[in-house]
Design a protein around this motif. Structure first.
Motif, PDB file in Angstrom:
ATOM      1  N   ALA A 176       5.269  -2.108  15.799  1.00 25.31           N
ATOM      2  CA  ALA A 176       4.061  -2.584  14.493  1.00 25.31           C
ATOM      3  C   ALA A 176       3.023  -1.833  14.238  1.00 25.31           C
ATOM      4  CB  ALA A 176       2.938  -3.502  15.534  1.00 25.31           C
ATOM      5  N   ALA A 177       3.251  -0.947  14.336  1.00 26.02           N
ATOM      6  CA  ALA A 177       2.203   0.003  13.579  1.00 26.02           C
ATOM      7  C   ALA A 177       3.399   0.643  11.970  1.00 26.02           C
ATOM      8  CB  ALA A 177       1.854   1.639  14.283  1.00 26.02           C
ATOM      9  N   ILE A 178       4.612   0.872  12.564  1.00 23.20           N
ATOM     10  CA  ILE A 178       5.869   1.667  12.308  1.00 23.20           C
ATOM     11  C   ILE A 178       6.389   0.687  11.528  1.00 23.20           C
ATOM     12  CG2 ILE A 178       8.328   2.015  12.010  1.00 23.20           C
ATOM     13  CD1 ILE A 178       7.556   3.396  14.782  1.00 23.20           C
ATOM     14  N   ALA A 179       6.369  -0.746  11.854  1.00 21.77           N
ATOM     15  CA  ALA A 179       6.519  -1.847  10.582  1.00 21.77           C
ATOM     16  C   ALA A 179       5.397  -1.866   9.490  1.00 21.77           C
ATOM     17  CB  ALA A 179       6.598  -3.671  11.214  1.00 21.77           C
ATOM     18  N   THR A 180       4.356  -1.794  10.194  1.00 27.97           N
ATOM     19  CA  THR A 180       3.134  -1.907   8.999  1.00 27.97           C
ATOM     20  C   THR A 180       3.067  -0.618   7.921  1.00 27.97           C
ATOM     21  OG1 THR A 180       1.710  -2.562  10.565  1.00 27.97           O
ATOM     22  CG2 THR A 180       0.795  -2.113   8.397  1.00 27.97           C
ATOM     23  N   ALA A 181       3.694   0.699   8.492  1.00 27.74           N
ATOM     24  CA  ALA A 181       3.952   1.316   7.351  1.00 27.74           C
ATOM     25  C   ALA A 181       4.390   1.247   6.794  1.00 27.74           C
ATOM     26  CB  ALA A 181       3.145   2.738   8.503  1.00 27.74           C
ATOM     27  N   GLU A 182       6.247   1.035   7.164  1.00 26.13           N
ATOM     28  CA  GLU A 182       7.557   0.675   6.300  1.00 26.13           C
ATOM     29  C   GLU A 182       6.596  -0.361   5.163  1.00 26.13           C
ATOM     30  OE1 GLU A 182      10.171  -1.022   8.697  1.00 26.13           O
ATOM     31  OE2 GLU A 182      10.987   1.285   9.745  1.00 26.13           O
ATOM     32  N   ALA A 183       5.945  -1.384   5.785  1.00 24.18           N
ATOM     33  CA  ALA A 183       5.327  -2.368   4.491  1.00 24.18           C
ATOM     34  C   ALA A 183       5.058  -1.467   3.847  1.00 24.18           C
ATOM     35  CB  ALA A 183       4.676  -3.457   4.595  1.00 24.18           C
ATOM     36  N   SER A 238       8.810   0.448  -4.735  1.00 19.27           N
ATOM     37  CA  SER A 238       9.192  -0.591  -5.700  1.00 19.27           C
ATOM     38  C   SER A 238       8.153  -0.443  -6.779  1.00 19.27           C
ATOM     39  CB  SER A 238       8.309  -2.148  -4.791  1.00 19.27           C
ATOM     40  OG  SER A 238       7.516  -2.403  -4.765  1.00 19.27           O
ATOM     41  N   LEU A 239       7.020  -0.154  -6.196  1.00 16.56           N
ATOM     42  CA  LEU A 239       5.894   0.032  -7.341  1.00 16.56           C
ATOM     43  C   LEU A 239       6.371   1.489  -8.683  1.00 16.56           C
ATOM     44  CD1 LEU A 239       2.221  -0.339  -6.598  1.00 16.56           C
ATOM     45  CD2 LEU A 239       3.613  -2.292  -7.696  1.00 16.56           C
ATOM     46  N   TYR A 277       8.266  -7.800  -7.781  1.00 12.22           N
ATOM     47  CA  TYR A 277       8.579  -8.729  -6.565  1.00 12.22           C
ATOM     48  C   TYR A 277       9.358  -8.517  -5.542  1.00 12.22           C
ATOM     49  CZ  TYR A 277      10.255 -13.337  -4.521  1.00 12.22           C
ATOM     50  OH  TYR A 277      10.546 -14.812  -3.787  1.00 12.22           O
ATOM     51  N   GLY A 278      11.034  -7.916  -5.708  1.00 15.64           N
ATOM     52  CA  GLY A 278      11.405  -7.299  -4.473  1.00 15.64           C
ATOM     53  C   GLY A 278      10.813  -6.691  -3.649  1.00 15.64           C
ATOM     54  N   GLY A 279      10.415  -6.006  -4.464  1.00 18.79           N
ATOM     55  CA  GLY A 279       8.971  -5.052  -2.955  1.00 18.79           C
ATOM     56  C   GLY A 279       8.438  -5.964  -1.976  1.00 18.79           C
ATOM     57  N   GLU A 280       7.718  -6.778  -2.746  1.00 20.75           N
ATOM     58  CA  GLU A 280       6.769  -7.512  -2.342  1.00 20.75           C
ATOM     59  C   GLU A 280       7.586  -8.307  -0.910  1.00 20.75           C
ATOM     60  OE1 GLU A 280       4.648  -9.502  -5.130  1.00 20.75           O
ATOM     61  OE2 GLU A 280       3.561  -8.130  -5.880  1.00 20.75           O
ATOM     62  N   VAL A 281       8.184  -9.111  -1.400  1.00 15.29           N
ATOM     63  CA  VAL A 281       9.304  -9.780  -0.505  1.00 15.29           C
ATOM     64  C   VAL A 281       9.166  -8.594   0.798  1.00 15.29           C
ATOM     65  CG1 VAL A 281      11.530 -10.912   0.006  1.00 15.29           C
ATOM     66  CG2 VAL A 281      10.308 -11.257  -1.755  1.00 15.29           C
ATOM     67  N   ALA A 282      10.088  -7.491   0.715  1.00  7.83           N
ATOM     68  CA  ALA A 282       9.987  -6.181   1.544  1.00  7.83           C
ATOM     69  C   ALA A 282       9.223  -6.029   2.677  1.00  7.83           C
ATOM     70  CB  ALA A 282      11.362  -5.051   0.877  1.00  7.83           C
ATOM     71  N   ALA A 283       8.209  -5.748   1.556  1.00 10.34           N
ATOM     72  CA  ALA A 283       6.697  -5.945   2.126  1.00 10.34           C
ATOM     73  C   ALA A 283       6.503  -6.566   3.203  1.00 10.34           C
ATOM     74  CB  ALA A 283       6.348  -4.910   1.488  1.00 10.34           C
ATOM     75  N   LYS A 311       8.437  -8.493   5.159  1.00 12.83           N
ATOM     76  CA  LYS A 311       8.871  -9.020   5.799  1.00 12.83           C
ATOM     77  C   LYS A 311       8.928  -7.691   6.993  1.00 12.83           C
ATOM     78  CE  LYS A 311      13.434  -9.731   5.230  1.00 12.83           C
ATOM     79  NZ  LYS A 311      14.863  -9.152   4.876  1.00 12.83           N
ATOM     80  N   SER A 312       8.175  -6.924   6.619  1.00 10.55           N
ATOM     81  CA  SER A 312       7.907  -5.704   7.594  1.00 10.55           C
ATOM     82  C   SER A 312       6.485  -6.180   7.797  1.00 10.55           C
ATOM     83  CB  SER A 312       7.736  -4.002   6.571  1.00 10.55           C
ATOM     84  OG  SER A 312       9.187  -3.637   6.483  1.00 10.55           O
ATOM     85  N   LEU A 313       5.403  -6.866   6.789  1.00  7.52           N
ATOM     86  CA  LEU A 313       4.604  -7.125   7.691  1.00  7.52           C
ATOM     87  C   LEU A 313       4.685  -8.287   9.053  1.00  7.52           C
ATOM     88  CD1 LEU A 313       2.995  -7.499   4.441  1.00  7.52           C
ATOM     89  CD2 LEU A 313       1.967  -5.838   6.774  1.00  7.52           C
ATOM     90  N   ALA A 314       5.628  -9.234   8.525  1.00  7.50           N
ATOM     91  CA  ALA A 314       5.926 -10.252   9.315  1.00  7.50           C
ATOM     92  C   ALA A 314       6.204 -10.247  10.709  1.00  7.50           C
ATOM     93  CB  ALA A 314       7.040 -10.951   8.563  1.00  7.50           C
ATOM     94  N   GLU A 315       7.265  -8.767  10.459  1.00  5.76           N
ATOM     95  CA  GLU A 315       8.091  -7.891  11.479  1.00  5.76           C
ATOM     96  C   GLU A 315       6.657  -7.159  12.691  1.00  5.76           C
ATOM     97  OE1 GLU A 315      10.908  -6.032  14.981  1.00  5.76           O
ATOM     98  OE2 GLU A 315      10.929  -7.631  12.919  1.00  5.76           O
TER      99      GLU A 315
END
Length: 166
Positions: free
Chosen positions: A40-47, A54-55, A108-114, A116-120
């Protein structure tokens, strides 16, 4: 060594084995929980990294669009065309509009990808909680089953003593 001593040793061994097995199940649940928390910590960092990337891509794209507009203005000016009206102005405005749409899609693509990582990450934390609970329930079940077996073994041994089997 008498039958009573053998029975006591066997029942004690069963009790110790039950305790070890229960503790092992409990610790396995805790270890799984820890692994899920790390995931979970890794997925949060990936987000965060996906959002940041994306920014940066958005900023790079906006810079590219500014350079294209600058080039358009320069080419029109070299040709002696007035860029404040007509087709040249519409072309530049179209470039600005398309560039802005593309920049927003990058963001928007970056927000979607982030997202997904937060949901993971949330899912991994939930799995960790479930693993911990499962380990605790399994350990409790093992302990109670073993305790019942020890009790039944002891009762059987005592019943045998009463019938004269010794």
């Amino acid at each position: 060594m008498g039958l009573e001593t053998i029975a006591i040793v066997a029942l004690s061994t069963l009790g110790v084995g039950t305790g070890v097995s229960a503790y092992s199940g409990y610790e396995a649940g805790r270890a799984q929980e820890k692994a899920y928390k790390e995931a979970a910590a890794i997925a949060t960092a990936e987000a965060g990294a996906k959002k940041e990337l994306s920014l940066k891509e958005e900023a790079l794209h906006r810079g590219k669009i500014r350079r294209i507009i600058g080039m358009q203005k320069t080419l029109y000016a070299k040709s002696g065309v007035d860029i404040t009206e007509g087709s040249p102005m519409l072309t530049i405005l179209s470039t600005i509009e398309e560039g802005e749409k593309e920049a927003e899609m990058i963001r928007y693509g970056g927000e979607v990808a982030a997202g997904k990582s937060l949901a993971e990450a949330r899912l991994q934390r939930m799995y960790g909680s479930m693993a911990r609970k499962s380990g605790t329930i399994g350990a409790t079940s093992t302990f109670l089953t073993g305790l019942g077996q020890v009790g039944l073994g002891y009762a059987g041994f005592k019943a045998g003593l009463k019938k004269g089997i010794s």
